[in-house]
Design a protein around this motif. Structure first.
Motif, mmCIF file in Angstrom:
data_model
loop_
_atom_site.group_PDB
_atom_site.id
_atom_site.type_symbol
_atom_site.label_atom_id
_atom_site.label_comp_id
_atom_site.label_asym_id
_atom_site.label_seq_id
_atom_site.Cartn_x
_atom_site.Cartn_y
_atom_site.Cartn_z
ATOM 1 N N ASN A 74 79.144 -61.876 -7.208
ATOM 2 C CA ASN A 74 77.865 -62.434 -6.795
ATOM 3 C C ASN A 74 76.808 -62.231 -7.863
ATOM 4 O O ASN A 74 76.550 -61.114 -8.297
ATOM 5 C CB ASN A 74 77.379 -61.767 -5.500
ATOM 6 C CG ASN A 74 78.280 -62.092 -4.335
ATOM 7 O OD1 ASN A 74 79.121 -62.978 -4.417
ATOM 8 N ND2 ASN A 74 78.101 -61.371 -3.253
ATOM 9 N N HIS A 114 80.184 -69.679 -4.083
ATOM 10 C CA HIS A 114 78.854 -69.784 -3.486
ATOM 11 C C HIS A 114 78.355 -71.230 -3.455
ATOM 12 O O HIS A 114 77.184 -71.507 -3.697
ATOM 13 C CB HIS A 114 77.851 -68.898 -4.235
ATOM 14 C CG HIS A 114 78.412 -67.575 -4.642
ATOM 15 N ND1 HIS A 114 78.908 -66.670 -3.722
ATOM 16 C CD2 HIS A 114 78.598 -67.019 -5.865
ATOM 17 C CE1 HIS A 114 79.350 -65.600 -4.379
ATOM 18 N NE2 HIS A 114 79.182 -65.790 -5.660
ATOM 19 N N PRO A 198 74.957 -68.353 2.942
ATOM 20 C CA PRO A 198 75.695 -67.783 1.805
ATOM 21 C C PRO A 198 77.199 -67.739 2.093
ATOM 22 O O PRO A 198 77.613 -67.517 3.226
ATOM 23 C CB PRO A 198 75.113 -66.363 1.684
ATOM 24 C CG PRO A 198 73.787 -66.427 2.374
ATOM 25 C CD PRO A 198 73.958 -67.418 3.483
ATOM 26 N N ASN A 199 78.004 -67.971 1.039
ATOM 27 C CA ASN A 199 79.458 -67.889 1.166
ATOM 28 C C ASN A 199 79.994 -68.789 2.281
ATOM 29 O O ASN A 199 80.818 -68.388 3.094
ATOM 30 C CB ASN A 199 79.907 -66.446 1.405
ATOM 31 C CG ASN A 199 79.543 -65.532 0.251
ATOM 32 O OD1 ASN A 199 79.648 -65.915 -0.907
ATOM 33 N ND2 ASN A 199 79.088 -64.332 0.565
#
Length: 217
Positions: A74, A114, A198-199
């Motif tokens: 990340n 991402h 996110p993700n």
């Protein structure tokens, strides 16, 4: 003139070791999840060998992560601001596969982590709503384009809709929905899910894996 020295990205071994430690997994746990031997995993973590493409695919499939998550952790701070001009190529529907008797999901462009748009090619063999145990929901919005065959799109707020080859639909994924093959042959779809979550790709895969596991149990 001052220059800024950028820290080199961590090796795959370091990333794998950190992820394993974060989840509290032993080498045996990861070996069971991925089908890769403990000795090979140990060599990868200690940067004694470089994993092959097939080994990377096994790691990503077994640990429910994208290739990009494994190759680059990340981003934070200034590194996050420098994420520009990203590109990914998938050839002939090549990607991470998850499947059961009703659907075959191929996650495309998995070398970018991402993503806010998750593209998939889905082969639909389910021929009744009973086979998939009803409607499902998830975060975000969804675009669906029928590549081959025809499907019936079931939703919780609209009448059932038949979509033929070349038809498409955009809808709110938090609304209950399911797609079932409408003809005698399986259908093939291009589906793109989007969200600021996110993700997103990992979230979708975990939900799908839970659904597939529930059917097995």
């Amino acid at each position: 003139m001052s220059t800024t020295t950028r820290r080199p990205p961590p090796m795959i071994g370091q990333v794998l070791r950190e992820r394993r430690g974060h989840h509290g997994w032993t080498l045996a746990d990861v070996a069971e999840k991925t089908g890769i031997s403990k000795s090979t995993l140990s060599k990868i973590e200690n940067d004694l060998i470089s994993p092959s493409y097939q080994t990377i695919i096994q790691l990503c499939a077994g640990l429910d992560i994208e290739i990009g998550d494994l190759l680059s952790p990340n981003p934070v701070g200034d590194e996050a601001k420098q994420l520009m001009g990203r590109r990914s190529v998938s050839r002939q529907h090549e990607g991470l596969v998850m499947e059961d008797d009703n659907y075959r999901y191929v996650y495309l462009c998995t070398d970018i982590a991402h993503k806010r748009i998750v593209p998939m090619v889905i082969d639909v063999t389910a021929d009744s709503l009973n086979r998939v145990e009803g409607l499902w929901t998830h975060v975000g919005e969804e675009y669906l384009y029928v590549l081959k065959g025809s499907i019936t799109l079931y939703t919780s707020l609209y009448e059932d809709t038949v979509l033929e080859t070349g038809d498409s639909v955009y809808f709110d994924s938090t609304m209950g929905h399911a797609y079932i093959a409408a003809g005698d042959a399986p259908a093939q779809l291009l589906v793109m899910c989007s969200s600021a979550t996110p993700n997103l790709a990992q979230t979708l895969r975990e939900m799908l894996k839970q659904r597939l596991t529930a059917k097995i149990d």
